[in-house]
Design a protein around this motif. Structure first.
Motif, PDB file in Angstrom:
ATOM      1  N   SER A  26       0.822  -1.209   0.000  1.00  0.00           N
ATOM      2  CA  SER A  26       0.000   0.000   0.000  1.00  0.00           C
ATOM      3  C   SER A  26       0.860   1.265   0.000  1.00  0.00           C
ATOM      4  CB  SER A  26      -0.915   0.008   1.226  1.00  0.00           C
ATOM      5  OG  SER A  26      -0.150   0.101   2.402  1.00  0.00           O
ATOM      6  N   HIS A 150      -4.644  -3.702  -4.625  1.00  0.00           N
ATOM      7  CA  HIS A 150      -3.601  -2.933  -3.942  1.00  0.00           C
ATOM      8  C   HIS A 150      -2.258  -3.061  -4.656  1.00  0.00           C
ATOM      9  CE1 HIS A 150      -5.641  -1.380  -0.390  1.00  0.00           C
ATOM     10  NE2 HIS A 150      -6.294  -2.523  -0.308  1.00  0.00           N
ATOM     11  N   GLY A 153      -2.451  -0.952  -7.695  1.00  0.00           N
ATOM     12  CA  GLY A 153      -2.790   0.448  -7.458  1.00  0.00           C
ATOM     13  C   GLY A 153      -4.075   0.895  -8.101  1.00  0.00           C
TER      14      GLY A 153
END
Length: 303
Positions: A26, A150, A153
């Protein structure tokens, strides 16, 4: 006790390493704490579930069995929580233990407290749940999809589109394909291409079938078979599987007996199912050209 469904590799690229690096997915440089850290004790009433956690169903019988064990031995493995602004704590993982502890009458539970963002919580929760052997296929798919989102993105919805695109045209983004290979290699059990083919269809299941899969009453592969039948037959087929305990072979026979009715399905619905980039790519050049011409003619007529 729930078993770990994956084996960490000696090279350090297994699921244990993925869990350690999950925060980095993240964008955070933070690593998970060492497992030797002593947990703290918090009142169970100050904890609350994570509404976005992958596991949606907790089997009542299994929960009661765990509660009996906790009543005798206590909570052996601490929960992970994050502090909220109102003085309460959101559970990162360990909701099942928290529920069972309350059923057993415990007023406090052992926890590891971490200051995490909601995105970091989602990643850790997904990875932790994927270690469980009893995680149903639907929740497994949503957990893996969360990790893909994640890792790439993008949003979860965009991750679905991206996966399908890369499956049909992997040369368009080789770096993302390599990232997916690494991620699914660490998770084990299936390759990312198999996940697209055999996993993503779980997201299209009708609600009744999803609930049956999540509750453990219906095998995922049987749910997929039922979903391929006309919608008006879903309820009856589901009832027969649950009541009559139909095998896969029995279910296929039952669906095959509906074949005459399948022909009455609207032509538009059949076209919607049959027209896809993947199906068209499998046609010969001549048939593909003809298919595109027919689609152009149909488009002109509809205009």
């Amino acid at each position: 006790m729930t078993k770990n469904r994956f084996q960490a590799k000696a090279t350090g690229t297994g699921l244990g390493n993925l869990l350690t690096r999950s925060l980095q997915f993240s964008g955070s440089p933070t690593d998970l704490p060492a497992p030797v850290e002593s947990p703290q004790s918090l009142p169970a009433e100050l904890l609350q579930p994570n509404p976005r956690q992958p596991r949606r169903y907790f089997d009542p019988a299994a929960l009661q069995q765990l509660a009996q064990s906790i009543g005798q031995q206590g909570v052996l493995q601490p929960l992970m929580v994050r502090p909220l602004e109102d003085g309460r704590y959101e559970i990162v993982y360990g909701e099942r233990r928290w529920r069972a502890a309350q059923q057993a009458g415990l007023t406090t539970v052992p926890v590891l407290i971490r200051a995490l963002s909601p995105e970091e919580v989602d990643i850790i929760s997904a990875v932790e749940n994927l270690q469980r052997e009893d995680l149903n296929r639907y929740d497994e798919v949503t957990a893996k999809l969360n990790l893909v989102a994640h890792r790439c993105g993008v949003s979860v919805d965009a991750a679905v589109v991206l996966l399908k695109h890369l499956r049909s045209d992997p040369e368009s983004a080789p770096e993302q394909v390599e990232a997916l290979k690494q991620l699914f290699g660490e998770l084990g059990r299936e390759q990312w291409t198999s996940f697209v083919t055999n996993g993503l269809p779980a997201l299209q299941l009708p609600v009744a079938l999803i609930e049956a899969v999540q509750s453990g009453r219906l095998d995922y592969s049987k749910a997929v078979l039922i979903s391929r039948a006309p919608q008006r037959h879903h309820a009856d087929l589901l009832r027969r599987v649950l009541v009559e305990d139909l095998t896969h072979a029995d279910l296929r026979i039952a669906i095959a007996q509906l074949k005459p009715e399948l022909q009455t399905e609207p032509v538009s619905e059949q076209l919607r199912k049959n027209i896809s980039v993947r199906r068209l790519s499998k046609l010969s050049e001549a048939r593909r050209v003809r298919a595109f011409k027919l689609m152009e003619e149909l488009n002109d007529l509809l205009k």
